[in-house]
Motif scaffolding. Structure first.
Motif, mmCIF file in Angstrom:
data_model
loop_
_atom_site.group_PDB
_atom_site.id
_atom_site.type_symbol
_atom_site.label_atom_id
_atom_site.label_comp_id
_atom_site.label_asym_id
_atom_site.label_seq_id
_atom_site.Cartn_x
_atom_site.Cartn_y
_atom_site.Cartn_z
ATOM 1 N N ARG A 54 0.862 -1.182 0.000
ATOM 2 C CA ARG A 54 0.000 0.000 0.000
ATOM 3 C C ARG A 54 0.900 1.234 0.000
ATOM 4 N NH1 ARG A 54 0.376 -2.172 4.878
ATOM 5 N NH2 ARG A 54 0.742 -0.846 6.681
ATOM 6 N N ARG A 55 0.545 2.186 -0.817
ATOM 7 C CA ARG A 55 1.341 3.417 -0.885
ATOM 8 C C ARG A 55 0.955 4.295 0.295
ATOM 9 N NH1 ARG A 55 2.951 7.136 -5.956
ATOM 10 N NH2 ARG A 55 3.918 8.793 -4.730
ATOM 11 N N LEU A 56 1.942 4.685 1.071
ATOM 12 C CA LEU A 56 1.698 5.476 2.276
ATOM 13 C C LEU A 56 1.912 6.961 2.059
ATOM 14 C CD1 LEU A 56 3.485 3.121 4.805
ATOM 15 C CD2 LEU A 56 1.043 3.275 4.318
ATOM 16 N N GLY A 57 2.758 7.313 1.101
ATOM 17 C CA GLY A 57 3.044 8.717 0.844
ATOM 18 C C GLY A 57 4.353 8.864 0.107
ATOM 19 N N THR A 58 4.951 10.046 0.256
ATOM 20 C CA THR A 58 6.235 10.305 -0.391
ATOM 21 C C THR A 58 7.200 10.905 0.621
ATOM 22 O OG1 THR A 58 5.544 12.492 -1.114
ATOM 23 C CG2 THR A 58 5.222 10.689 -2.677
ATOM 24 N N VAL A 64 6.771 5.941 -0.777
ATOM 25 C CA VAL A 64 7.001 5.096 0.397
ATOM 26 C C VAL A 64 5.830 4.126 0.502
ATOM 27 C CG1 VAL A 64 7.266 5.034 2.903
ATOM 28 C CG2 VAL A 64 8.273 6.906 1.584
ATOM 29 N N TYR A 65 6.153 2.837 0.674
ATOM 30 C CA TYR A 65 5.146 1.790 0.711
ATOM 31 C C TYR A 65 5.173 1.053 2.038
ATOM 32 C CZ TYR A 65 5.098 2.479 -4.328
ATOM 33 O OH TYR A 65 5.010 3.033 -5.571
ATOM 34 N N GLY A 66 4.020 0.513 2.381
ATOM 35 C CA GLY A 66 3.895 -0.408 3.497
ATOM 36 C C GLY A 66 3.497 -1.770 2.950
ATOM 37 N N ILE A 67 3.659 -2.791 3.738
ATOM 38 C CA ILE A 67 3.327 -4.156 3.312
ATOM 39 C C ILE A 67 1.930 -4.509 3.796
ATOM 40 C CG2 ILE A 67 3.951 -6.582 3.595
ATOM 41 C CD1 ILE A 67 6.852 -5.650 3.896
ATOM 42 N N SER A 68 1.109 -5.007 2.878
ATOM 43 C CA SER A 68 -0.236 -5.462 3.240
ATOM 44 C C SER A 68 -0.277 -6.964 3.466
ATOM 45 C CB SER A 68 -1.241 -5.086 2.147
ATOM 46 O OG SER A 68 -1.349 -3.687 2.043
ATOM 47 N N SER A 69 0.503 -7.716 2.688
ATOM 48 C CA SER A 69 0.536 -9.173 2.898
ATOM 49 C C SER A 69 1.837 -9.757 2.360
ATOM 50 C CB SER A 69 -0.668 -9.855 2.239
ATOM 51 O OG SER A 69 -0.606 -9.722 0.841
#
Length: 113
Positions: A54-58, A64-69
């Motif tokens: 999931r894209r969290l921002g810049t 910057v990404y986070g992990i969903s699975s």
């Protein structure tokens, strides 16, 4: 990569496997956004793959990404490896319950975070 890009890469891998004669039985087992690393339990090795992000921002213009699975993908090195033994299942469960990469783990594909 886009769907067309993945299809093209897959064709290239299959073509290389057929012409080299060294790789047989190549098949897609997981579509992943990132490779996090490898882990070994009692039966063999696994690749830890990020399957959804999931894209969290810049940050300074970089996404910057986070992990969903995530998914553990077994790497078979031969026949007879007991990936489904009770002890192997136990280690996979312990790993999955003790390593939560969906919270507090961030990454960027164009910048080191």
């Amino acid at each position: 990569a886009s769907g067309a890009g993945l299809a093209s890469m897959w064709r290239d891998v299959r073509g290389a496997a057929q012409t080299s004669g060294g790789i047989t039985g190549v098949r897609i087992v997981c579509v992943a956004a990132a490779f996090l690393g490898a882990v070994r339990f009692t039966a063999g090795d696994y690749l830890l793959m990020v399957t959804r992000t999931r894209r969290l921002g810049t940050l300074l213009g970089h996404a910057v990404y986070g992990i969903s699975s995530t998914r553990l993908v077994p790497v078979q090195r031969g026949r007879g490896i007991a990936y489904d033994s009770s002890i192997e299942r136990r280690y996979r469960r312990l790993f999955a319950s003790g390593v939560d990469l969906t919270r507090g783990f961030f990454f960027g594909s164009t910048a080191h975070l």
